[in-house]
Design an enzyme around this catalytic site. Structure first.
Site, short mmCIF file in Angstrom:
data_model
loop_
_atom_site.label_atom_id
_atom_site.label_comp_id
_atom_site.label_asym_id
_atom_site.label_seq_id
_atom_site.Cartn_x
_atom_site.Cartn_y
_atom_site.Cartn_z
N ASP A 160 -2.40 -5.11 0.82
CA ASP A 160 -1.71 -4.00 1.49
C ASP A 160 -0.31 -4.37 1.97
O ASP A 160 0.60 -3.55 1.93
CB ASP A 160 -2.54 -3.52 2.69
CG ASP A 160 -3.88 -2.94 2.26
OD1 ASP A 160 -3.87 -2.11 1.33
OD2 ASP A 160 -4.91 -3.32 2.84
N GLU A 219 0.84 -1.20 0.00
CA GLU A 219 0.00 0.00 0.00
C GLU A 219 0.88 1.25 0.00
O GLU A 219 1.92 1.30 0.65
CB GLU A 219 -0.90 -0.01 1.24
CG GLU A 219 -1.71 1.26 1.44
CD GLU A 219 -2.83 1.42 0.43
OE1 GLU A 219 -3.81 2.10 0.75
OE2 GLU A 219 -2.73 0.87 -0.68
#
Length: 252
Positions: free
Chosen positions: A108, A80
């Site tokens: 992420d 992310e």
């Protein structure tokens, strides 16, 4: 809300959030609630990775001193915060190296200890509802899901919370602080309710005056997680900037 975000979060987190929104044609100055949500999500991802390493035996350890140790490897790879092209490059590299199944959606984080991708969620609603939405979207048992709320609740795949209790408590405390700071400035209701958000947007457009009472001083804390954003895409100047300490909302 925009002024609050710029005061509350590290400038590099703000910059990453702005780039992410612009990549999808969104304006941080208009969609301020989304701006705040993205910054919050980014910070949680960084905090998730903070201080967690893998030693030479492959065991997960927590090191908070910040002393360099060549035998230690960051436990989590932060995906992310990167632009989509580079994020997929990192994901492909991990898959080729570890042999794990490539996810359909960008996750992420990657956990090198458990050898799995992680999807982090931060919700203003009930955690179980948001968890089910995430699971239904991802539709993969290979990606681990971990949801946090602003009320201190959390939910994770098979009740496996990955991190130790203290590390998770730091994240929950930060989220609760953000909620309290928003509430003290009359921003929380609009952050939670779409209808209230529209009303707040109209109000903000009428008045461009800066939000009263914003802190002018903030505390500093170095985040080791920012170092993990180095591979493949950053020059030395940007890396140094990313190593700057997190800025937090001033505690009352």
């Amino acid at each position: 809300m925009e002024d609050f975000v710029r005061q509350c979060f590290n400038p590099m987190i703000v910059e990453l959030a702005e780039k992410a929104m612009k990549e999808y044609g969104e304006d941080p100055k208009i969609e301020t609630n989304k701006f705040a949500a993205i910054c919050t999500h980014l910070e949680v991802c960084f905090m998730y990775s903070d201080f967690h390493f893998i030693d030479e035996r492959g065991e997960s350890i927590i090191v908070e001193s910040g002393d360099p140790n060549a035998l230690l490897k960051h436990r989590f790879e932060i995906i992310e915060g990167r632009d989509r092209t580079m994020a997929w490059t990192v994901v492909n590299s991990i898959c080729n190296t570890t042999g794990v199944e490539k996810p359909k959606f960008l996750p992420d984080l990657y956990d090198y200890k458990e050898n799995r991708f992680i999807e982090i969620g931060v919700t203003r609603r009930e955690v179980h509802i948001y968890y089910l939405e995430k699971a239904n979207k991802i539709k993969s048992e290979k990606t681990h899901i971990h949801i946090f709320s602003f009320t201190g609740e959390e939910m994770a795949t098979k009740a496996d919370y990955t991190l130790d209790e203290e590390s998770r408590a730091r994240i929950k405390t930060r989220l609760f602080t953000i909620r309290q700071e928003m509430a003290s400035r009359g921003l929380w209701d609009s952050f939670v309710s779409p209808k209230e958000a529209k009303r707040q947007l109209k109000k903000d457009l009428k008045s461009q005056e800066p939000c009263a009472g914003l802190p002018t001083k903030v505390s500093h804390r170095t985040s080791p997680a920012l170092k993990t954003l180095e591979p493949m895409w950053m020059d030395s100047n940007r890396t140094a900037a990313l190593r700057a300490s997190f800025l937090k909302c001033q505690k009352k």
